[in-house]
Motif scaffolding. Structure first.
Motif, PDB file in Angstrom:
ATOM      1  N   VAL A  44     -10.306  -1.416 -10.716  1.00 18.93           N
ATOM      2  CA  VAL A  44     -11.308  -0.613 -10.009  1.00 18.93           C
ATOM      3  C   VAL A  44     -11.708  -1.280  -8.698  1.00 18.93           C
ATOM      4  O   VAL A  44     -11.966  -0.605  -7.695  1.00 18.93           O
ATOM      5  CB  VAL A  44     -12.552  -0.391 -10.909  1.00 18.93           C
ATOM      6  CG1 VAL A  44     -13.691   0.241 -10.142  1.00 18.93           C
ATOM      7  CG2 VAL A  44     -12.189   0.474 -12.109  1.00 18.93           C
ATOM      8  N   ARG A  45     -11.694  -2.593  -8.672  1.00 16.21           N
ATOM      9  CA  ARG A  45     -12.042  -3.303  -7.443  1.00 16.21           C
ATOM     10  C   ARG A  45     -11.089  -3.015  -6.297  1.00 16.21           C
ATOM     11  O   ARG A  45     -11.451  -3.163  -5.135  1.00 16.21           O
ATOM     12  CB  ARG A  45     -12.057  -4.811  -7.705  1.00 16.21           C
ATOM     13  CG  ARG A  45     -13.291  -5.267  -8.444  1.00 16.21           C
ATOM     14  CD  ARG A  45     -12.995  -6.542  -9.202  1.00 16.21           C
ATOM     15  NE  ARG A  45     -12.665  -7.625  -8.292  1.00 16.21           N
ATOM     16  CZ  ARG A  45     -13.522  -8.558  -7.904  1.00 16.21           C
ATOM     17  NH1 ARG A  45     -14.754  -8.521  -8.343  1.00 16.21           N
ATOM     18  NH2 ARG A  45     -13.138  -9.512  -7.078  1.00 16.21           N
ATOM     19  N   THR A  46      -9.864  -2.574  -6.631  1.00 16.78           N
ATOM     20  CA  THR A  46      -8.914  -2.314  -5.541  1.00 16.78           C
ATOM     21  C   THR A  46      -9.355  -1.123  -4.707  1.00 16.78           C
ATOM     22  O   THR A  46      -8.832  -0.916  -3.604  1.00 16.78           O
ATOM     23  CB  THR A  46      -7.495  -2.032  -6.081  1.00 16.78           C
ATOM     24  OG1 THR A  46      -7.524  -0.854  -6.896  1.00 16.78           O
ATOM     25  CG2 THR A  46      -6.953  -3.199  -6.874  1.00 16.78           C
ATOM     26  N   SER A  47     -10.309  -0.349  -5.207  1.00 19.68           N
ATOM     27  CA  SER A  47     -10.737   0.840  -4.470  1.00 19.68           C
ATOM     28  C   SER A  47     -11.334   0.476  -3.114  1.00 19.68           C
ATOM     29  O   SER A  47     -11.481   1.331  -2.248  1.00 19.68           O
ATOM     30  CB  SER A  47     -11.745   1.657  -5.286  1.00 19.68           C
ATOM     31  OG  SER A  47     -12.838   0.867  -5.661  1.00 19.68           O
ATOM     32  N   ILE A  48     -11.642  -0.793  -2.950  1.00 25.54           N
ATOM     33  CA  ILE A  48     -12.292  -1.181  -1.698  1.00 25.54           C
ATOM     34  C   ILE A  48     -11.339  -1.876  -0.734  1.00 25.54           C
ATOM     35  O   ILE A  48     -11.740  -2.272   0.362  1.00 25.54           O
ATOM     36  CB  ILE A  48     -13.488  -2.081  -2.057  1.00 25.54           C
ATOM     37  CG1 ILE A  48     -14.604  -1.844  -1.059  1.00 25.54           C
ATOM     38  CG2 ILE A  48     -13.115  -3.531  -2.073  1.00 25.54           C
ATOM     39  CD1 ILE A  48     -15.865  -2.506  -1.512  1.00 25.54           C
ATOM     40  N   LEU A  49     -10.078  -2.009  -1.114  1.00 22.15           N
ATOM     41  CA  LEU A  49      -9.134  -2.742  -0.254  1.00 22.15           C
ATOM     42  C   LEU A  49      -8.920  -2.042   1.077  1.00 22.15           C
ATOM     43  O   LEU A  49      -8.896  -2.673   2.133  1.00 22.15           O
ATOM     44  CB  LEU A  49      -7.787  -2.917  -0.971  1.00 22.15           C
ATOM     45  CG  LEU A  49      -7.777  -3.932  -2.121  1.00 22.15           C
ATOM     46  CD1 LEU A  49      -6.462  -3.865  -2.873  1.00 22.15           C
ATOM     47  CD2 LEU A  49      -7.997  -5.332  -1.589  1.00 22.15           C
ATOM     48  N   SER A  50      -8.732  -0.746   1.017  1.00 23.46           N
ATOM     49  CA  SER A  50      -8.573   0.039   2.246  1.00 23.46           C
ATOM     50  C   SER A  50      -8.744   1.505   1.865  1.00 23.46           C
ATOM     51  O   SER A  50      -8.788   1.828   0.686  1.00 23.46           O
ATOM     52  CB  SER A  50      -7.197  -0.185   2.871  1.00 23.46           C
ATOM     53  OG  SER A  50      -6.208   0.499   2.131  1.00 23.46           O
ATOM     54  N   THR A  51      -8.784   2.387   2.858  1.00 19.58           N
ATOM     55  CA  THR A  51      -8.997   3.805   2.529  1.00 19.58           C
ATOM     56  C   THR A  51      -7.872   4.346   1.644  1.00 19.58           C
ATOM     57  O   THR A  51      -8.089   5.165   0.764  1.00 19.58           O
ATOM     58  CB  THR A  51      -9.101   4.672   3.790  1.00 19.58           C
ATOM     59  OG1 THR A  51      -7.992   4.395   4.640  1.00 19.58           O
ATOM     60  CG2 THR A  51     -10.392   4.401   4.543  1.00 19.58           C
ATOM     61  N   LYS A  52      -6.656   3.815   1.875  1.00 20.84           N
ATOM     62  CA  LYS A  52      -5.530   4.258   1.035  1.00 20.84           C
ATOM     63  C   LYS A  52      -5.755   3.905  -0.428  1.00 20.84           C
ATOM     64  O   LYS A  52      -5.298   4.603  -1.329  1.00 20.84           O
ATOM     65  CB  LYS A  52      -4.244   3.549   1.471  1.00 20.84           C
ATOM     66  CG  LYS A  52      -3.539   4.171   2.626  1.00 20.84           C
ATOM     67  CD  LYS A  52      -2.044   3.815   2.577  1.00 20.84           C
ATOM     68  CE  LYS A  52      -1.316   4.386   3.775  1.00 20.84           C
ATOM     69  NZ  LYS A  52      -0.959   3.383   4.769  1.00 20.84           N
ATOM     70  N   TRP A  53      -6.440   2.782  -0.666  1.00 20.56           N
ATOM     71  CA  TRP A  53      -6.588   2.269  -2.019  1.00 20.56           C
ATOM     72  C   TRP A  53      -7.762   2.873  -2.776  1.00 20.56           C
ATOM     73  O   TRP A  53      -7.929   2.605  -3.958  1.00 20.56           O
ATOM     74  CB  TRP A  53      -6.765   0.744  -1.979  1.00 20.56           C
ATOM     75  CG  TRP A  53      -5.477   0.015  -1.846  1.00 20.56           C
ATOM     76  CD1 TRP A  53      -4.836  -0.312  -0.679  1.00 20.56           C
ATOM     77  CD2 TRP A  53      -4.669  -0.482  -2.915  1.00 20.56           C
ATOM     78  NE1 TRP A  53      -3.672  -0.979  -0.951  1.00 20.56           N
ATOM     79  CE2 TRP A  53      -3.553  -1.104  -2.309  1.00 20.56           C
ATOM     80  CE3 TRP A  53      -4.770  -0.475  -4.295  1.00 20.56           C
ATOM     81  CZ2 TRP A  53      -2.544  -1.701  -3.051  1.00 20.56           C
ATOM     82  CZ3 TRP A  53      -3.770  -1.079  -5.040  1.00 20.56           C
ATOM     83  CH2 TRP A  53      -2.671  -1.679  -4.409  1.00 20.56           C
ATOM     84  N   ARG A  54      -8.542   3.691  -2.080  1.00 18.42           N
ATOM     85  CA  ARG A  54      -9.806   4.125  -2.693  1.00 18.42           C
ATOM     86  C   ARG A  54      -9.620   4.743  -4.063  1.00 18.42           C
ATOM     87  O   ARG A  54     -10.357   4.477  -4.990  1.00 18.42           O
ATOM     88  CB  ARG A  54     -10.502   5.112  -1.768  1.00 18.42           C
ATOM     89  CG  ARG A  54     -11.763   5.688  -2.382  1.00 18.42           C
ATOM     90  CD  ARG A  54     -12.944   5.521  -1.489  1.00 18.42           C
ATOM     91  NE  ARG A  54     -14.152   5.872  -2.246  1.00 18.42           N
ATOM     92  CZ  ARG A  54     -15.098   6.686  -1.804  1.00 18.42           C
ATOM     93  NH1 ARG A  54     -14.970   7.252  -0.631  1.00 18.42           N
ATOM     94  NH2 ARG A  54     -16.151   6.920  -2.557  1.00 18.42           N
TER      95      ARG A  54
ATOM     96  N   TRP B  61      -6.613   3.711  -8.286  1.00 28.08           N
ATOM     97  CA  TRP B  61      -6.797   3.294  -9.675  1.00 28.08           C
ATOM     98  C   TRP B  61      -7.058   4.470 -10.616  1.00 28.08           C
ATOM     99  O   TRP B  61      -6.878   4.350 -11.823  1.00 28.08           O
ATOM    100  CB  TRP B  61      -7.925   2.270  -9.803  1.00 28.08           C
ATOM    101  CG  TRP B  61      -9.310   2.823  -9.608  1.00 28.08           C
ATOM    102  CD1 TRP B  61     -10.009   2.852  -8.442  1.00 28.08           C
ATOM    103  CD2 TRP B  61     -10.141   3.439 -10.600  1.00 28.08           C
ATOM    104  NE1 TRP B  61     -11.228   3.451  -8.645  1.00 28.08           N
ATOM    105  CE2 TRP B  61     -11.335   3.816  -9.961  1.00 28.08           C
ATOM    106  CE3 TRP B  61     -10.002   3.701 -11.963  1.00 28.08           C
ATOM    107  CZ2 TRP B  61     -12.375   4.443 -10.630  1.00 28.08           C
ATOM    108  CZ3 TRP B  61     -11.039   4.324 -12.635  1.00 28.08           C
ATOM    109  CH2 TRP B  61     -12.222   4.700 -11.968  1.00 28.08           C
TER     110      TRP B  61
ATOM    111  N   ASP C 108     -10.606  -5.399 -12.456  1.00 30.24           N
ATOM    112  CA  ASP C 108      -9.813  -5.760 -11.279  1.00 30.24           C
ATOM    113  C   ASP C 108      -9.170  -4.522 -10.670  1.00 30.24           C
ATOM    114  O   ASP C 108      -9.052  -4.412  -9.452  1.00 30.24           O
ATOM    115  CB  ASP C 108      -8.710  -6.776 -11.667  1.00 30.24           C
ATOM    116  CG  ASP C 108      -9.239  -8.204 -11.696  1.00 30.24           C
ATOM    117  OD1 ASP C 108      -8.580  -9.071 -12.303  1.00 30.24           O
ATOM    118  OD2 ASP C 108     -10.304  -8.453 -11.096  1.00 30.24           O
TER     119      ASP C 108
ATOM    120  N   SER D 187       0.796  -1.226   0.000  1.00 26.82           N
ATOM    121  CA  SER D 187       0.000   0.000   0.000  1.00 26.82           C
ATOM    122  C   SER D 187       0.827   1.274   0.000  1.00 26.82           C
ATOM    123  O   SER D 187       0.352   2.327  -0.383  1.00 26.82           O
ATOM    124  CB  SER D 187      -0.941   0.014   1.207  1.00 26.82           C
ATOM    125  OG  SER D 187      -1.759  -1.133   1.182  1.00 26.82           O
TER     126      SER D 187
END
Lengths: 195, 428
Positions: free
Chosen positions: B41-51, B54, B39, B21
């Motif tokens: 765009v889906r990373t946006s939900i991994l954590s707040t840092k990842w929002r 992408w 895939d 991250s």
């Protein structure tokens, strides 16, 4: 045969490596340093450990050797036609699109596509633990070695492909700090991605 | 690349740290660029840092993987796809280097105009548009103002640039398949892209004269129906694949003394290294005067693949002329064009051909395919075997096993100039 110029590199933990200039220049960062006149003394690389530098040198040495081999054999130019041929074969277009020409089947056998040996070597090279992979991508970014960066980025991406969000979090130890409401909101925003 | 499995060893203490991250933004961009847009765009939900990691993706690829649509309702599908593209473009920030739109269910809707307009305001370098269904999509004028393009790929489109269009100054690679444009548009397009290195043209209509003025062109791949090919100023062209898909009758009234198509074609290809002559193109080349050898030999030519009608004496003469003019040929592929055997045909007399007068000193690999095993084909193979002292392998694959035994018996018998040569019969 003239002896090749050697470049001396020093890792963050004090290990010294001597490499051929051509190999060192696979790193654009080091190449610029050489061009700026630092090639005759030890080049310090404070951001790269000895362990990782060793691997990077291994990678660059191999690729320089492969390039040399190609030049000597003057094998077909880097443009590979079969990539295009894939597209040229009539795509399965729905009847709507008029087919203006009657074509004879393009002979797919024409140019054999064999997986190249260097790709296999690369795959073996990058088959390392995650920790090493991350160190490699950071170091190759700092040293500006495009091919290695691409290879490590692809390897990391492969670990994320087709996995659920939970699985990805687990693999990379990512802490989920969303509240359930926030998470639901984002899922709805990009609902098409989560179906 | 093979898909990596997560490690099977138990996680060590070291692994408990989240290393990914905090990687710099452009490294994350690079990693995400190897994932499908979905895939990523889906990373946006991994954590707040990842929002919003992408949204700086430099490559946007909208294809079948984006929307897994089970519905058959065309309107629903279209609406869904349009929503996705609009949504992504709105959230995205930063330069878009590559934009690809290629979804099987997307027809040439006017929403595409809007997206191209958006792109034309930026610095897109690669634009790929594939319309898999429906009519040719007419490209909007704004596409022609994307001056940073270096790769343009279009499938099932209609090109009609505005009068102010003056070429793509940076375009290096052009791939046009199933497209329509007029003759003058085509010529202007090619000649006004001075940096063009790769050109692919497949199944086109609206123009039939291929006048190629491209000083930097290195790669040319074409398959379609056309009347004439005219290279000019193409001294760097090294890889050519040409397929003429129609058995067009030719005007026999060629002015006396003018060079035939064969000489004309090769006169502007001094650097040719790899050449594929497909479908009926050899027939086109055989029109007009066929010399014994070309005035300038193709010294760089190392790979040649030819589709030939062995019953046609002009085609075989043309092929022979080309072979005699390629002293450095390393690999040769001969594919027979399946034609009706004419009741009467004139065959080239290869018995008189002296194998020592033009040996193929570099030719190490020959592939012969789709033959039927008739005499004119066998004579040609015999000639090749007798003229190739460096041959390592010849592979023969007939179109059917009908005359298999006869063919094999003949092959076995032929004299070989090379003691190393393996002659391999491959089952069809």
């Amino acid at each position: 045969m003239s002896s090749k110029k050697m470049i001396t590199l020093k890792s963050s933990d004090g290990r010294i490596f001597e490499v051929e200039e051509a190999v060192a220049q696979e790193s654009q960062t080091i190449k610029h340093m050489i061009e700026d006149g630092y090639g005759n003394s030890v080049i310090p690389l404070p951001n790269v450990t000895g362990r990782i530098l060793y691997k990077i040198i291994e990678f660059c040495t191999k690729h320089v050797a492969v390039e040399e081999d190609i030049k000597q054999k003057s094998v077909e130019p880097t443009v590979v036609v079969e990539d295009v041929k894939q597209k040229s074969v009539e795509p399965t277009v729905v009847e709507d699109v008029k087919q203006k020409s009657v074509e004879l089947p393009v002979d797919d056998d024409a140019w054999d596509a064999e997986p190249s040996d260097i790709d296999e070597w690369d795959a073996q090279f990058i088959d390392v633990d995650e920790s090493t992979m991350f160190e490699l991508i950071v170091a190759s970014n700092y040293l500006n070695i495009k091919r290695l960066m691409d290879l490590s980025a692809q390897a990391i991406a492969d670990m994320m492909k087709d996995k659920t969000v939970e699985e990805i979090r687990k693999i990379f130890n990512i802490q989920n700090d969303f509240t359930p409401e926030e998470e639901m909101k984002i899922r709805n925003e990009n609902s098409w991605a989560y179906e | 690349m093979k898909q990596r499995e997560p490690p099977k060893i138990p996680f060590s203490m070291e692994m408990e740290v989240d290393k990914i991250s905090n990687l710099p933004g452009h490294i994350i961009d690079k990693i995400l660029s190897y994932l499908s847009l979905r895939d990523a765009v889906r990373t946006s939900i991994l954590s707040t840092k990842w929002r919003y990691k992408w949204i700086t993706l430099p490559h946007l690829v909208f294809d079948n993987q984006c929307a897994l649509l089970s519905s058959q309702d065309q309107i629903a599908i279209k609406n869904k796809l349009v929503n996705i593209v609009d949504h992504v473009l709105l959230l995205h920030t930063g330069p878009i280097q590559k934009f690809k739109l290629s979804h099987r269910d997307l027809q040439g809707v006017s929403d595409i105009d809007r997206w191209i307009l958006y792109l034309s305001r930026g610095t897109a370098k690669e634009f790929i548009l594939e319309i898999w269904k429906g009519h040719r999509y007419k490209l909007p004028a704004s596409l022609f103002s994307c001056q940073k393009l270096f790769h343009l790929e279009l499938f099932n489109c209609l090109l009609k640039p505005p009068p102010t269009f003056n070429g793509f100054v940076g375009l290096k690679s052009l791939d046009l398949q199933h497209i329509t444009m007029e003759q003058d548009v085509f010529e202007h397009l090619i000649s006004s892209c001075p940096l063009l290195e790769r050109l692919t043209l497949m199944n086109f209509d609206g123009f039939s004269l291929l006048n190629i003025h491209a000083p930097n062109l290195q790669f040319f791949d074409i398959g379609g129906v056309f009347d004439d090919v005219d290279f000019e100023n193409t001294y760097r062209l090294s890889i050519v694949s040409i397929g003429l898909y129609g058995n067009v009758g030719y005007d026999e009234n060629i002015p006396f003394g003018s060079p035939g198509n064969l000489i004309k074609f090769f006169s502007h290809l001094p650097s040719i290294q790899r050449l594929e002559i497909q479908s009926y193109f050899l027939k086109y080349l055989a029109v007009g005067k066929i010399p014994g050898r070309l005035p300038n030999p193709c010294i760089e030519l190392n790979f040649l693949s030819v589709r030939i009608n062995f019953y046609d004496i002009e085609e075989t003469s043309a092929a022979l002329c080309l072979l005699r003019s390629s002293p450095n040929l390393q690999e040769l592929e001969i594919l027979a064009r399946p034609e009706e055997q004419p009741i009467v045909y004139e065959a080239l007399d290869l018995q008189g051909e002296d194998p020592y007068s033009c040996p193929f000193n570099q030719l190490y690999n020959i592939k012969i395919a789709s033959i039927s095993g008739v005499k004119c084909e066998l004579d040609f193979i015999k000639f090749l075997l007798a003229s190739s002292p460096m041959l390592e392998k010849m592979t023969v694959k007939p179109s059917s096993n009908d005359r298999g035994w006869e063919l094999m018996k003949e092959l076995l018998r032929f004299r070989r100039a090379s003691v190393q040569a393996e002659v391999i019969y491959v089952d069809p």
